[in-house]
Enzyme design. Structure first.
Site, PDB file in Angstrom:
ATOM      1  CG  ASP A 204      74.064  40.438  59.191  1.00 13.36           C
ATOM      2  OD1 ASP A 204      73.426  41.218  59.917  1.00 13.36           O
ATOM      3  OD2 ASP A 204      73.510  39.619  58.427  1.00 13.36           O
TER       4      ASP A 204
ATOM      5  CG  HIS B 141      81.107  40.768  61.219  1.00 13.35           C
ATOM      6  ND1 HIS B 141      79.792  41.150  61.121  1.00 13.35           N
ATOM      7  CD2 HIS B 141      81.679  41.127  60.032  1.00 13.35           C
ATOM      8  CE1 HIS B 141      79.577  41.712  59.949  1.00 13.35           C
ATOM      9  NE2 HIS B 141      80.702  41.710  59.259  1.00 13.35           N
TER      10      HIS B 141
END
Length: 459
Positions: free
Chosen positions: A435, A431
């Site tokens: 995203d 992450h």
């Protein structure tokens, strides 16, 4: 008398050290050119090391289970058949067999001293890879200063990332001082790094000793009717890699389901003719890899890695496939340049690497250079999984078991219920740079590719 040095070979681009598993020869034995002298293990595969000369093995410089940097001399062979053989007793490595540099901060050049032991450690408690020592040399970092840098690697080792972060942070966060040590003469192996760097004239205040690595906690007492099984070497490496991956990457996992009915029907119809024509069994794995390649072209950021604050987008698409070994452990051989191969080529590579893994014939290069990993948790009956990223990649896709389920289908005449072959896909991603939008879009693209597989496709 001519002597041939046998060195620890480099087994792959990122391999900086290897462990000696077994010596096949002992001092005094005759050795032929290309004859196996020892077995070694990296964090990827086990390999045999052949002799680079013919003659009498006169000296072993390391013991079994020692960790040795690549390029280090590990044995010596006399090329004269009549050379006096060394005694056949178990080898006692000479302290200077694998010297590591001691770096003097502020000196015009690095001063080296034979402080490395046979286990690959320095005068302190930690092993330093040649890459870390090279960076320390260039930056003028002394060994006592290096001992104080916190390490995030296995058993507290200092990684490239750790030492670069230390340098970029002003070299004060870890050691607490940036004062150069005074030059000194090399001392014998076994002296602590702090003692080796004491100046000739002691300062007014005695320097603090370098902090020792925290001792491992004592094993918890075990009671009851149990069996204790020691981890083998590969299981220890896997455990270490999993812990480091979770500590490095903030994992997020997305899920979707996929109707693979057309794909299942195509394979059932064509697996016989495919094997007859090409001599290879067609499984689902090559088709999954084909789908990944097509979608990585659309979403190239999935095919990347992180180096500090930089994103390294890989132009080559090298797909790793998690493969079970007979021992139950997993290994990840890599389909190199999968984007340049058709389904036949991918199938040949998949089958060849899978067979090599099961028979312990993988080469070190077979597990190097992966940019994205596929794991099939459905092989063992799981519907879905939350896979752990294979560092330094940023994503890994898991495919679950294919199951028949009643599904609602939209037709021109209205909705109907039909039996379809369904499969769950799950993808874990880093992450820091992937995203939710990118992760979900890529995963959906893979599902769409598989759902729209042409059932009339020619083999």
């Amino acid at each position: 008398m001519a002597t041939v040095d046998l060195v620890m070979p480099k087994m792959g681009e990122s391999i900086m050290e290897a462990t000696i598993l077994k010596w096949h020869k002992k001092p005094g034995d005759a050795v032929k050119m290309d004859e196996t002298v020892l077995e070694i293990a990296t964090d990827k595969v086990d390999s045999e090391v052949p002799s680079t000369g013919a003659g009498i093995l006169t000296e072993l410089l390391f013991n079994e289970n020692d960790v040795v940097p690549v390029g280090t001399v590990i044995a010596r062979i006399s090329s004269e058949a009549g050379a006096t053989a060394a005694p056949a007793a178990a080898p006692t490595p000479a302290p200077a067999a694998a010297p590591q540099p001691v770096f003097e901060a502020g000196a015009s050049a690095a001063t080296t001293a034979p402080v490395a032991t046979a286990s690959g450690t320095t005068g302190g408690n930690r092993f330093y890879s040649p890459l870390v020592l090279n960076i320390a040399s260039k930056e003028g970092i002394s060994m006592s200063e290096l001992e104080n840098i916190p390490g995030t690697g296995a058993e507290g080792r200092v990684s490239k990332k750790d030492i670069l972060a230390y340098v970029s942070g002003g070299r004060t966060a870890a050691a607490g001082t940036n004062q150069p040590a005074q030059p000194q003469q090399a001392t014998t192996t076994g002296t602590s790094a702090a003692a080796m760097e004491m100046p000739a004239t002691p300062p007014a205040a005695a320097p603090q000793a370098a902090p020792q690595a925290p001792a491992k906690p004592a094993p918890a007492p075990i009671s009851g009717n149990v069996e204790i099984v020691e981890m083998d070497r590969m299981r220890k490496l896997i455990a270490d890699h999993m812990v480091r991956s979770k500590a490095t990457s903030p994992h997020v996992t997305s899920f979707t389901e996929c109707d693979v009915t057309n794909l299942v029907k195509w394979r059932e119809k064509n697996k016989g003719p495919f094997e007859k024509t090409y001599g290879e069994k067609i499984t689902y794995t090559p088709i999954f890899i084909e789908a990944l390649v097509a979608c990585i072209r659309k979403f190239p950021m999935i095919n990347s890695s992180i180096d500090g604050d930089r994103i390294i987008v890989k132009k080559d698409i090298n797909i790793g496939m998690a493969t079970a070994l007979p021992s139950g452990n997993l290994i990840v051989p890599v389909i190199k340049n999968a984007d340049t191969q058709n389904l036949i080529g991918i199938t040949k590579n998949v089958n060849g690497l899978a067979n090599a893994a099961r028979t312990n014939k993988l080469k070190a290069d077979d597990t190097q250079g992966g940019t994205f990993t596929l794991t099939n948790v459905g092989t063992f009956g799981s519907l879905m999984g939350t896979p752990i990223i294979n560092q330094p990649q940023v994503a890994i896709l898991a495919v679950g078991a294919i199951k028949k389920r009643p599904m609602v289908l939209e037709t021109k005449d209205g909705d109907v219920i039909a039996i379809r072959h369904m499969m769950y896909l799950s993808m874990s991603y880093d992450h820091r740079i992937v995203d939710g939008s990118l992760g979900a879009s890529f995963l959906t693209a893979v599902a769409n590719y598989l759902e729209n597989f042409d059932p009339n496709r020619a083999i």
